[in-house]
Design an enzyme around this catalytic site. Structure first.
Site, mmCIF file in Angstrom:
data_model
loop_
_atom_site.group_PDB
_atom_site.id
_atom_site.type_symbol
_atom_site.label_atom_id
_atom_site.label_comp_id
_atom_site.label_asym_id
_atom_site.label_seq_id
_atom_site.Cartn_x
_atom_site.Cartn_y
_atom_site.Cartn_z
ATOM 1 N N THR A 265 1.091 2.339 -7.481
ATOM 2 C CA THR A 265 2.508 2.565 -7.182
ATOM 3 C C THR A 265 3.237 1.271 -7.507
ATOM 4 O O THR A 265 3.033 0.258 -6.844
ATOM 5 C CB THR A 265 2.718 2.953 -5.713
ATOM 6 O OG1 THR A 265 2.085 4.213 -5.468
ATOM 7 C CG2 THR A 265 4.200 3.076 -5.398
ATOM 8 N N LYS B 46 7.395 9.190 -7.863
ATOM 9 C CA LYS B 46 6.741 8.670 -6.657
ATOM 10 C C LYS B 46 7.770 8.046 -5.714
ATOM 11 O O LYS B 46 7.678 8.168 -4.494
ATOM 12 C CB LYS B 46 5.678 7.634 -7.038
ATOM 13 C CG LYS B 46 4.964 6.988 -5.851
ATOM 14 C CD LYS B 46 4.190 7.993 -5.003
ATOM 15 C CE LYS B 46 3.550 7.358 -3.778
ATOM 16 N NZ LYS B 46 2.388 6.501 -4.099
#
Length: 295
Positions: free
Chosen positions: A104, A179
């Site tokens: 991420t 995300k």
């Protein structure tokens, strides 16, 4: 014996054996792939080999012998260290190789790595995941990808081993942007659940009974289903850490500043998580927002 599909995908190097990467690499090995692992802490690689078939490397540059590189590391700086520069893997990998990055990170670093890989005729997908440690262990992650269709098609047979859904969202960086939307939604949901449970307790209601009722209607969510019991018990020594959530939310807020999105709730919840950190809860699960209300 290797299947034709497994052999066609070639040798895989998985970089990063944290709480997510460790089981993800394991699913690949358990499904017959040739997996080499790398972790800065060699002890994690040795521990992985005790339960899975494969091998490990001590030097990152040795990963360049593989055909597919999969990474799941900390942040933008880690990614630049691994992939860019004269010693970075992008300059060492063979043409036609594929990089799948599950970190991420920011959309900007995803685009940076994609462009560097393109110059070397190497495929690159930014492919952050959702589902946490439990999802990784159960092979039930949701994966959101950015990049080119041909690279996604090549990666999809690998992704299926540890995901329940993998979707190409668009150009490079689109996986990271998706995300961010995921983390924005979760932040508001967890705060709402924390406030609902706190209100129920303050109103002298049985919080479990309240959840039993409201979970049958529009208030139901994954967070309610999977976190309400531990929240009621005050148990936060599990799950997705507050420190990591703050890292993710900082990425969201920086991107929002760039694209002019307005995220007042996200910014507020980020500060609530800062308070949880000040309580010593940096490694607590994100559902610990309730602990802040009960101080």
């Amino acid at each position: 014996m290797e299947s034709t599909e497994t052999a066609a995908l070639g040798r895989i190097c998985f970089i990063g054996l944290g709480v997510m990467g460790f089981p993800m690499a394991g699913h690949l090995a358990n499904n017959g792939h040739q997996v080499t692992v790398y972790n800065r802490n060699v002890e994690k690689s040795e521990r992985w080999l005790k339960t899975h078939t494969g091998k490990f490397i001590r030097k990152l540059r040795d990963a360049a012998q593989c055909d597919v590189i999969i990474s799941c590391v900390g942040d933008d700086n880690d990614l630049r260290s691994i992939y860019l520069g004269e010693e970075g893997l992008i300059n060492q990998l063979r043409k036609g190789s594929l990089i799948i990055d599950h970190t991420t990170a920011s959309a900007s670093v995803a685009k940076e790595l994609f462009e560097a890989a393109q110059e070397r005729n190497i495929g690159f997908l930014d492919a952050p995941v959702s589902g946490g440690q439990q999802g990784a262990e159960n092979g039930a992650l949701t994966i959101m990808c950015g990049g080119e269709e041909k690279d996604f098609a090549k990666a999809e047979p690998l992704l299926k081993h540890y995901s329940r859904a993998a979707t190409l969202m668009g150009h490079a960086g689109s996986g990271q942007l998706t995300k961010m939307a995921n983390q924005i939604a979760i932040a508001g949901l967890v705060q709402g659940l924390a406030e609902a449970l706190h209100f129920a307790e303050q109103a002298d209601l049985d919080p479990q009974q309240v959840v039993n009722v409201i979970s049958k209607g529009a208030a139901q969510s994954w967070q309610m289903e999977n976190r309400h019991k531990t929240m009621i018990a005050g148990d936060y020594e599990h799950g997705f850490a507050v420190d990591l959530m703050r890292k993710d939310l900082s990425i969201c807020l920086r991107e929002a500043s760039n694209n002019k999105a307005r995220l007042p709730i996200t910014a507020l919840v980020d500060q609530f998580y800062a308070e949880v950190q000040s309580m010593g809860g940096g490694r607590w699960d994100t559902s610990s927002l309730l602990a802040r209300l009960k101080r």
